[in-house]
Design an enzyme around this catalytic site. Structure first.
Site, mmCIF file in Angstrom:
data_model
loop_
_atom_site.group_PDB
_atom_site.id
_atom_site.type_symbol
_atom_site.label_atom_id
_atom_site.label_comp_id
_atom_site.label_asym_id
_atom_site.label_seq_id
_atom_site.Cartn_x
_atom_site.Cartn_y
_atom_site.Cartn_z
ATOM 1 N N CYS A 169 34.756 47.143 40.363
ATOM 2 C CA CYS A 169 35.056 47.195 41.801
ATOM 3 C C CYS A 169 33.912 47.688 42.687
ATOM 4 O O CYS A 169 33.453 46.956 43.563
ATOM 5 C CB CYS A 169 36.295 48.045 42.031
ATOM 6 S SG CYS A 169 37.782 47.216 41.431
HETATM 7 N N1 LIG Z 1 40.425 46.246 38.034
HETATM 8 C C1 LIG Z 1 40.640 47.164 38.954
HETATM 9 O O1 LIG Z 1 40.552 48.357 38.708
HETATM 10 C C2 LIG Z 1 41.010 46.768 40.355
HETATM 11 C C3 LIG Z 1 41.562 47.722 41.227
HETATM 12 C C4 LIG Z 1 41.923 47.334 42.519
HETATM 13 C C5 LIG Z 1 41.698 46.019 42.935
HETATM 14 N N2 LIG Z 1 41.128 45.128 42.072
HETATM 15 C C6 LIG Z 1 40.950 43.753 42.546
HETATM 16 O O2 LIG Z 1 42.032 42.995 42.030
HETATM 17 C C7 LIG Z 1 41.590 41.668 41.680
HETATM 18 C C8 LIG Z 1 41.877 41.412 40.216
HETATM 19 O O3 LIG Z 1 41.107 42.294 39.436
HETATM 20 P P1 LIG Z 1 41.345 42.446 37.860
HETATM 21 O O4 LIG Z 1 40.342 43.443 37.381
HETATM 22 O O5 LIG Z 1 42.781 42.660 37.606
HETATM 23 O O6 LIG Z 1 40.927 40.956 37.409
HETATM 24 P P2 LIG Z 1 40.658 40.369 35.965
HETATM 25 O O7 LIG Z 1 39.339 39.720 36.026
HETATM 26 O O8 LIG Z 1 40.930 41.438 34.928
HETATM 27 O O9 LIG Z 1 41.793 39.256 35.809
HETATM 28 C C9 LIG Z 1 41.946 38.168 36.646
HETATM 29 C C10 LIG Z 1 42.964 37.212 36.014
HETATM 30 O O10 LIG Z 1 43.167 36.115 36.905
HETATM 31 C C11 LIG Z 1 43.367 34.953 36.120
HETATM 32 N N3 LIG Z 1 43.185 33.739 36.917
HETATM 33 C C12 LIG Z 1 42.040 33.173 37.358
HETATM 34 N N4 LIG Z 1 42.309 32.066 38.067
HETATM 35 C C13 LIG Z 1 43.661 31.921 38.093
HETATM 36 C C14 LIG Z 1 44.554 31.000 38.702
HETATM 37 N N5 LIG Z 1 44.119 29.990 39.441
HETATM 38 N N6 LIG Z 1 45.878 31.170 38.516
HETATM 39 C C15 LIG Z 1 46.348 32.195 37.769
HETATM 40 N N7 LIG Z 1 45.549 33.112 37.178
HETATM 41 C C16 LIG Z 1 44.219 32.982 37.351
HETATM 42 C C17 LIG Z 1 42.366 35.116 34.985
HETATM 43 O O11 LIG Z 1 42.690 34.288 33.878
HETATM 44 C C18 LIG Z 1 42.504 36.616 34.673
HETATM 45 O O12 LIG Z 1 43.479 36.862 33.693
HETATM 46 C C19 LIG Z 1 40.111 41.626 42.053
HETATM 47 O O13 LIG Z 1 39.980 41.117 43.352
HETATM 48 C C20 LIG Z 1 39.696 43.085 42.020
HETATM 49 O O14 LIG Z 1 38.613 43.339 42.862
HETATM 50 C C21 LIG Z 1 40.809 45.465 40.789
#
Ligand SMILES: NC(=O)c1ccc[n+]([C@@H]2O[C@H](COP(=O)([O-])OP(=O)(O)OC[C@H]3O[C@@H](n4cnc5c(N)ncnc54)[C@H](O)[C@@H]3O)[C@@H](O)[C@H]2O)c1
Length: 420
Positions: A257
């Site tokens: 992040c």
């Molecule tokens: N990881 C964190 O700590 C955190 C905290 C707050 C906010 N965020 C934000 O939340 C969002 C997600 O982060 P994350 O770490 O959970 O992501 P991640 O990379 O762990 O997972 C993303 C998921 O989305 C799926 N995906 C991609 N395209 C898709 C589609 N068209 N339809 C359905 N699924 C699809 C992927 O297969 C994957 O499983 C990001 O924008 C991130 O910045 C993350």
């Protein structure tokens, strides 16, 4: 009320299981079949404390025992059609050269539209201010934005006990729906415009990153003065206007992040015609910080081991994850440290209780030029010097290290470290 969650990464999995735990029925959708299968069988596809238990409890409820909400996991977008609200939680990784790669986000929104979803659409992915209005609003009537503030390693605790809940909304239907979804939560709720809500997430992360980089910078000065930066920050942090959190000096911040969100905000700022000098400096400070530990190693190796360079030295790296209790290595300081060590001809040995596989996958160099060990003890015993990069609990055992040269990037043992 039935909820949908699109994108089952850290945020999507925790949101799906968290909302189900609170009594909602949830449809979680991902395009990754293996991930969906693993979740459906109750097997965690990522490491996150508590995840296995929440999956088990969900399966029990699905089996009819105890009632309550159930999360189902699928690759089929049409299953979202019965949902009142669909949250979008797909990844929004950095784009080469700055900015944000919206490929997954736009893909998810398009697929949701194609199956004919008509309910409320609420991104929870971190997207730059203006993105929801530009990408989602033209295709759906009722749109919101609801940033997630959870931290990996404590994601479920953070989900259930947020400091605040930000409800961005574009119309009354979206706002009412979000109020209902969040009615079980006892936290301050801020009802904002969609763009404001999007900016809250960036402003929040940038400030936390700023605190870390600031503590690191004070730490670098403190080390030169021979002063303990932790004692200094304990005092500084007692000021209620400042607070002690995120003032632990070390080898800089990493994770999925802070670095990417800062880079995206800097990019947006330039696009808007404003030069963000403070944010730029913050990223640069953080880029340098892990290398300070390698500099320190070089100095101590020369002084204590009498070697003119690091070439050929066996160095054990303890901790690859960007922080403890996660297997996430995205933008971890270990990447810069291990790369620098390999560049200098060091024989790098490594151990991490959870993150080895993810680290190996980052580059062919990391998979073939680093010797991985099954335990911390084995790793330490194979080496002449040790660097501690992640504050995993098991590294606190002082008896692990024998008489070896040990330097810390995170304060774990209280021996010499990057800025103490
Ligand atoms: N990881 C964190 O700590 C955190 C905290 C707050 C906010 N965020 C934000 O939340 C969002 C997600 O982060 P994350 O770490 O959970 O992501 P991640 O990379 O762990 O997972 C993303 C998921 O989305 C799926 N995906 C991609 N395209 C898709 C589609 N068209 N339809 C359905 N699924 C699809 C992927 O297969 C994957 O499983 C990001 O924008 C991130 O910045 C993350």
């Amino acid at each position: 009320m039935k909820l949908g969650v699109v994108g089952l990464g850290y945020v999507g999995i925790v949101s799906s299981l968290g909302f189900a735990e609170l009594g909602f029925n949830v449809v979680g959708v991902d395009v990754d079949t293996a991930r969906v299968e693993s979740l459906s069988k109750g097997r965690p596809p990522v490491f996150e404390p508590g995840l296995e238990d929440y999956l088990k409890r969900n399966m029990k409820r699905a089996g009819g025992s105890g009632g309550g909400g159930v999360a189902v996991f699928t690759t089929d977008y049409t299953r979202l059609l019965g949902c009142d609200v669909v949250f979008i939680t797909v990844g929004t990784p950095p784009r080469e050269g700055g900015g944000q790669n919206l490929e997954y986000f736009e893909g998810a929104v398009k697929m949701l539209r194609e199956v004919g979803f008509r309910g409320v659409v609420v991104p929870r992915s971190t997207v730059l201010p203006g993105t929801t209005e530009r990408v989602v609003a033209p295709l759906f009537e009722h749109v919101g934005y609801n940033p997630e503030f959870l931290a990996e390693g404590s994601a479920f605790r953070d989900f259930f006990n947020p400091d605040k809940i930000v409800l961005g909304y574009s119309d009354g239907v979206a706002l009412e729906a979000l109020r209902k979804v969040y009615s079980p939560f006892n936290a301050p709720k801020l009802e904002l415009g969609v763009r404001e809500a999007e900016l809250v997430k960036y402003a929040n992360n940038a400030f936390l990153a700023l605190k870390v980089a600031y503590a690191d910078e004070v730490g670098n000065i403190a080390k030169k003065l021979g002063v303990d930066v932790y004692r200094v920050m304990d005092a500084v942090g007692l000021d209620r206007r400042i607070g002690r959190a995120f003032l632990n000096a070390g080898i800089g911040f990493g994770g999925s992040c802070f670095p990417k969100d800062l880079a995206a905000l800097i990019h947006l700022s330039r696009d808007l015609g404003y030069e963000p000098v403070l944010l730029d400096a913050l990223l640069e400070q953080n880029r340098r910080q892990p290398l300070m530990l390698v500099d320190l190693l070089r100095t101590r190796v020369r002084e204590r081991l009498g070697r003119p360079s690091l070439r050929g030295l066996r160095v054990g790296v303890l901790g690859l994850a960007f922080k403890p209790n996660t297997d996430d290595v995205r933008e971890a300081p270990s990447i810069r440290v291990v790369s620098a060590l390999l560049d200098e001809g060091v024989e790098v040995h490594a151990y991490d209780p959870r993150a080895e596989e993810n680290f190996r996958r980052l580059s062919p160099r990391f998979s073939s030029n680093v010797v991985y060990h099954a335990t911390a003890k084995e790793c330490v015993e194979a080496c002449e010097a040790v660097l501690i990069l992640t504050e995993w609990e098991e590294f606190r055992d002082a008896s692990l290290y024998g008489g070896r040269l040990v330097l810390e990037g995170r304060r774990v043992l209280g021996v010499e470290g990057v800025c103490w």
